[in-house]
Design a protein around this motif. Structure first.
Motif, short mmCIF file in Angstrom:
data_model
loop_
_atom_site.label_atom_id
_atom_site.label_comp_id
_atom_site.label_asym_id
_atom_site.label_seq_id
_atom_site.Cartn_x
_atom_site.Cartn_y
_atom_site.Cartn_z
N VAL A 92 0.82 -1.22 0.00
CA VAL A 92 0.00 0.00 0.00
C VAL A 92 0.85 1.26 0.00
CG1 VAL A 92 -1.99 -1.12 1.07
CG2 VAL A 92 -0.31 0.04 2.52
N GLY A 93 2.14 1.10 -0.21
CA GLY A 93 3.02 2.25 -0.35
C GLY A 93 3.48 2.88 0.94
N GLU A 94 3.39 2.15 2.04
CA GLU A 94 3.88 2.66 3.32
C GLU A 94 5.35 2.29 3.48
OE1 GLU A 94 2.28 4.60 5.55
OE2 GLU A 94 0.60 4.67 4.15
N GLY A 95 5.99 2.91 4.44
CA GLY A 95 7.42 2.72 4.64
C GLY A 95 7.82 1.35 5.15
N THR A 96 8.90 0.84 4.57
CA THR A 96 9.50 -0.42 5.03
C THR A 96 11.02 -0.29 5.03
OG1 THR A 96 9.39 -1.30 2.79
CG2 THR A 96 7.61 -1.94 4.29
N ALA A 97 11.50 0.86 5.48
CA ALA A 97 12.95 1.05 5.59
C ALA A 97 13.53 -0.02 6.50
CB ALA A 97 13.25 2.45 6.15
N TRP A 98 14.75 -0.41 6.26
CA TRP A 98 15.36 -1.50 7.02
C TRP A 98 15.37 -1.18 8.52
CZ3 TRP A 98 19.65 -1.19 10.07
CH2 TRP A 98 20.47 -0.07 9.91
N THR A 99 15.51 0.09 8.88
CA THR A 99 15.50 0.43 10.30
C THR A 99 14.12 0.18 10.91
OG1 THR A 99 15.10 2.73 9.70
CG2 THR A 99 17.38 2.11 10.20
N PHE A 100 13.07 0.47 10.16
CA PHE A 100 11.71 0.21 10.65
C PHE A 100 11.48 -1.29 10.78
CE2 PHE A 100 7.14 -0.57 9.79
CZ PHE A 100 6.64 -0.06 10.97
N VAL A 101 11.93 -2.05 9.79
CA VAL A 101 11.78 -3.50 9.84
C VAL A 101 12.50 -4.06 11.06
CG1 VAL A 101 12.30 -5.68 8.66
CG2 VAL A 101 11.49 -3.70 7.34
N LEU A 102 13.71 -3.58 11.31
CA LEU A 102 14.49 -4.04 12.47
C LEU A 102 13.79 -3.68 13.78
CD1 LEU A 102 17.10 -5.33 13.52
CD2 LEU A 102 18.12 -3.06 13.45
N VAL A 103 13.41 -2.42 13.93
CA VAL A 103 12.76 -1.99 15.17
C VAL A 103 11.44 -2.73 15.37
CG1 VAL A 103 11.64 -0.02 16.31
CG2 VAL A 103 13.88 0.26 15.27
N ALA A 104 10.63 -2.84 14.33
CA ALA A 104 9.36 -3.55 14.44
C ALA A 104 9.58 -5.01 14.82
CB ALA A 104 8.59 -3.45 13.12
N SER A 105 10.57 -5.63 14.21
CA SER A 105 10.86 -7.04 14.51
C SER A 105 11.24 -7.22 15.97
CB SER A 105 11.98 -7.56 13.62
OG SER A 105 11.59 -7.52 12.27
N VAL A 106 12.11 -6.36 16.46
CA VAL A 106 12.57 -6.48 17.85
C VAL A 106 11.44 -6.17 18.83
CG1 VAL A 106 14.14 -5.50 19.58
CG2 VAL A 106 14.98 -6.09 17.30
N VAL A 107 10.76 -5.06 18.61
CA VAL A 107 9.69 -4.67 19.54
C VAL A 107 8.57 -5.71 19.55
CG1 VAL A 107 7.89 -2.96 20.01
CG2 VAL A 107 10.20 -2.21 19.44
N LEU A 108 8.16 -6.17 18.38
CA LEU A 108 7.10 -7.18 18.34
C LEU A 108 7.57 -8.51 18.93
CD1 LEU A 108 5.44 -6.25 14.95
CD2 LEU A 108 4.42 -6.06 17.24
N ALA A 109 8.84 -8.84 18.80
CA ALA A 109 9.36 -10.05 19.44
C ALA A 109 9.28 -9.92 20.96
CB ALA A 109 10.79 -10.33 19.00
N VAL A 110 9.71 -8.77 21.47
CA VAL A 110 9.65 -8.55 22.91
C VAL A 110 8.20 -8.62 23.39
CG1 VAL A 110 10.00 -6.83 24.74
CG2 VAL A 110 11.80 -7.25 23.06
N PHE A 111 7.30 -7.99 22.66
CA PHE A 111 5.89 -7.97 23.05
C PHE A 111 5.23 -9.35 22.92
CE2 PHE A 111 4.71 -3.20 22.34
CZ PHE A 111 5.56 -2.85 23.37
N LEU A 112 5.29 -9.93 21.72
CA LEU A 112 4.54 -11.16 21.44
C LEU A 112 5.18 -12.41 22.03
CD1 LEU A 112 3.48 -10.45 17.74
CD2 LEU A 112 2.18 -10.04 19.85
N LEU A 113 6.50 -12.40 22.15
CA LEU A 113 7.17 -13.56 22.74
C LEU A 113 7.44 -13.36 24.22
CD1 LEU A 113 9.67 -14.36 19.86
CD2 LEU A 113 7.45 -15.43 20.34
N GLY A 114 7.58 -12.11 24.62
CA GLY A 114 7.90 -11.81 26.01
C GLY A 114 6.86 -12.30 26.99
N TRP A 115 5.59 -12.01 26.74
CA TRP A 115 4.57 -12.45 27.68
C TRP A 115 4.48 -13.97 27.71
CZ3 TRP A 115 0.33 -15.40 26.81
CH2 TRP A 115 -0.22 -15.44 25.53
N ARG A 116 4.70 -14.60 26.56
CA ARG A 116 4.67 -16.07 26.53
C ARG A 116 5.83 -16.66 27.32
NH1 ARG A 116 2.27 -14.34 21.72
NH2 ARG A 116 0.50 -15.63 21.04
N ALA A 117 6.99 -16.04 27.22
CA ALA A 117 8.15 -16.51 27.99
C ALA A 117 7.91 -16.34 29.49
CB ALA A 117 9.41 -15.76 27.56
#
Length: 127
Positions: A92-117
């Motif tokens: 849809v033409g939104e940003g996917t800069a590598w820094t955004f991908v990295l930050v999103a990956s890390v933050v979502l890992a902490v959020f989605l995997l963190g509570w499960r851990a």
């Protein structure tokens, strides 16, 4: 297992927690950029990741015949959330800069995997 851990392992509660955490991720990201219209802006940012989240839940449910409330299946949910979220953002033409991908990956890992851990740790500690 503690009451809290048991509650968090209930599929509806776990799914709603995942949705809430994706919305928090979007809200924090938007706030850090001081973007306008907070509610619609958060939903605009979050929707691709919410689609990925739902896809991840469906994949785990169909392949494992269980719910992704544990850490292992949570990895599939996290990966799907990030991958599909980024693909849809790109489509849809939104940003996917590598820094955004990295930050999103890390933050979502902490959020989605963190509570499960934490729930897994609590269950092991109680056993």
């Amino acid at each position: 297992m503690s009451r809290v851990a048991a509650l968090l392992r209930h599929p509806v509660v776990a799914f709603l927690l995942d949705v809430l955490l994706v919305l928090v991720f979007a809200a924090v990201g938007r706030a850090s950029h001081a973007e306008a219209n907070p509610v619609l802006g958060v939903l605009s940012t979050a929707w691709p990741f919410l689609v990925g989240l739902v896809a991840g839940w469906l994949v785990v449910r169909s392949l494992r015949k269980g719910w992704p409330t544990d850490f292992g299946p949570g990895i599939t949910v996290w990966f799907s959330t990030v991958l599909i979220g980024m693909v849809l953002r790109r489509a849809v033409g939104e940003g996917t800069a590598w820094t955004f991908v990295l930050v999103a990956s890390v933050v979502l890992a902490v959020f989605l995997l963190g509570w499960r851990a934490l729930v897994a740790y609590a269950a092991r500690r109680d056993a």
